[in-house]
Design a protein around this motif. Structure first.
Motif, PDB file in Angstrom:
ATOM      1  N   ILE A 145       0.803  -1.308   0.075  1.00 51.88           N
ATOM      2  CA  ILE A 145      -0.189  -0.119   0.025  1.00 51.88           C
ATOM      3  C   ILE A 145       0.906   1.293  -0.046  1.00 51.88           C
ATOM      4  CG2 ILE A 145      -1.756   1.328   1.270  1.00 51.88           C
ATOM      5  CD1 ILE A 145      -2.376  -1.472   2.671  1.00 51.88           C
ATOM      6  N   LYS A 177     -10.622   1.244  -1.927  1.00 52.98           N
ATOM      7  CA  LYS A 177      -9.934   0.205  -1.327  1.00 52.98           C
ATOM      8  C   LYS A 177      -8.759   0.620  -1.136  1.00 52.98           C
ATOM      9  CE  LYS A 177     -12.483  -3.846  -3.321  1.00 52.98           C
ATOM     10  NZ  LYS A 177     -12.354  -4.848  -4.470  1.00 52.98           N
ATOM     11  N   GLN A 178      -7.858   1.611  -1.875  1.00 54.70           N
ATOM     12  CA  GLN A 178      -6.714   1.771  -1.567  1.00 54.70           C
ATOM     13  C   GLN A 178      -6.486   2.784  -0.154  1.00 54.70           C
ATOM     14  OE1 GLN A 178      -5.485   3.535  -5.261  1.00 54.70           O
ATOM     15  NE2 GLN A 178      -4.718   1.841  -6.127  1.00 54.70           N
ATOM     16  N   GLU A 180      -8.822   3.065   2.002  1.00 56.59           N
ATOM     17  CA  GLU A 180      -9.214   2.431   3.336  1.00 56.59           C
ATOM     18  C   GLU A 180      -8.005   1.608   3.862  1.00 56.59           C
ATOM     19  OE1 GLU A 180     -12.795   0.367   2.117  1.00 56.59           O
ATOM     20  OE2 GLU A 180     -14.001   1.752   3.007  1.00 56.59           O
ATOM     21  N   ALA A 181      -7.168   0.839   2.931  1.00 55.79           N
ATOM     22  CA  ALA A 181      -6.196   0.114   3.236  1.00 55.79           C
ATOM     23  C   ALA A 181      -5.121   1.039   4.000  1.00 55.79           C
ATOM     24  CB  ALA A 181      -5.731  -0.760   2.093  1.00 55.79           C
ATOM     25  N   ASN A 184      -6.290   2.123   7.360  1.00 56.96           N
ATOM     26  CA  ASN A 184      -6.150   1.024   8.356  1.00 56.96           C
ATOM     27  C   ASN A 184      -4.746   0.538   8.826  1.00 56.96           C
ATOM     28  OD1 ASN A 184      -9.018   0.899   8.365  1.00 56.96           O
ATOM     29  ND2 ASN A 184      -8.850  -0.775   6.757  1.00 56.96           N
ATOM     30  N   ALA A 185      -3.916   0.717   7.792  1.00 63.34           N
ATOM     31  CA  ALA A 185      -2.575   0.512   7.932  1.00 63.34           C
ATOM     32  C   ALA A 185      -1.756   1.494   8.991  1.00 63.34           C
ATOM     33  CB  ALA A 185      -1.390   0.381   6.564  1.00 63.34           C
TER      34      ALA A 185
END
Length: 257
Positions: A145, A177-178, A180-181, A184-185
């Motif tokens: 990511i 998706k990118q 959110e990832a 979250n990371a």
């Protein structure tokens, strides 16, 4: 980022970057002078790396004058600044053919460095959610990511991370998706990431929280001049969407119509 050893190593990298940002922010005057020449020093996992902000090679590599040798990372900020002072744009290293999103990215960084890290004056239509927007860094990776730009948003004295994805293609599902990832990371890094934000911006960590974190997509204007249902879908999902035109760095909030 699901592997515990990989996660621990990445969080260690965030902690190292947080320390590197102390010297970076202390040299904002030098960074401003470099930005006027279309150069930038990025804080990375291996240290500090001079980067091009030229529209001919946005966010690409720099090379040494005369020798043409590509400039890599330096362990100290002073060494990176010295390398940048002796640099020229390596036009043969054009990342992904200098796509519009890279030009936008370079324009945002250049503006921020020449204006005390502020990006807010480039943003139109966000007064209900952001009254301050401070550049932190770009190209921050977490495994596979990579966040295009990370900023610190502010609203009435409260601060929160803003994860920005710049794209020339209006493909909402993949962008969500990118983002959110990436969010979250960074949340996994917890206090280490909040410390990075403080060191990069000077805003006290006690005023920074993930609770109001924002996800911002910036993409080109609709050819028809009207936003589609996908923008309504994104805003309903609490994503911010903005459009840009050209390489000025300005972006305007989009709403589903």
């Amino acid at each position: 980022m699901s592997d515990s050893l990989g996660t621990a190593a990445w969080i260690g990298g965030i902690e190292k970057r947080a320390q590197l940002f102390n010297a970076w922010r202390a040299d904002l005057a030098a960074l401003r002078r470099l930005a006027a020449r279309d150069f930038y020093v990025r804080v990375g996992g291996a240290g500090y790396r001079p980067v091009s902000l030229s529209p001919f090679n946005p966010c690409g590599r720099l090379c040494r004058k005369g020798s043409g040798a590509v400039i890599g990372s330096a362990v100290s900020m002073s060494a990176a600044l010295s390398s940048a002072e002796e640099a020229e744009v390596a036009e043969f290293y054009c990342p992904r053919n200098a796509k519009p999103e890279h030009q936008m990215q370079a324009a945002l960084i250049r503006h921020a460095l020449m204006n005390d890290l502020s990006l807010h004056d480039l943003a139109d239509g966000f007064s209900d959610v952001i009254d301050e927007l401070v550049f932190v860094t770009d190209e921050l990776a977490a495994g596979h990511i990579r966040a295009d730009i990370i900023a610190l948003g502010g609203m009435q004295g409260r601060y929160f991370p803003v994860f920005i994805e710049l794209k020339a293609v209006r493909a909402l599902g993949r962008l969500i998706k990118q983002l959110e990832a990436a969010r979250n990371a960074m949340k996994l890094a917890g206090d280490s990431f909040l410390q990075l934000l403080e060191n990069a911006t000077g805003k006290p960590r006690s005023c920074i929280s993930f609770d109001d974190a924002q996800l911002l997509i910036i993409w080109p204007e609709s050819p028809s001049g009207r936003e589609m249902d996908i923008v309504a879908q994104a805003t309903a999902g609490k994503f911010l969407v903005a459009t840009y035109a050209g390489d000025s760095g300005r972006f305007e909030r989009a709403r589903g119509k």
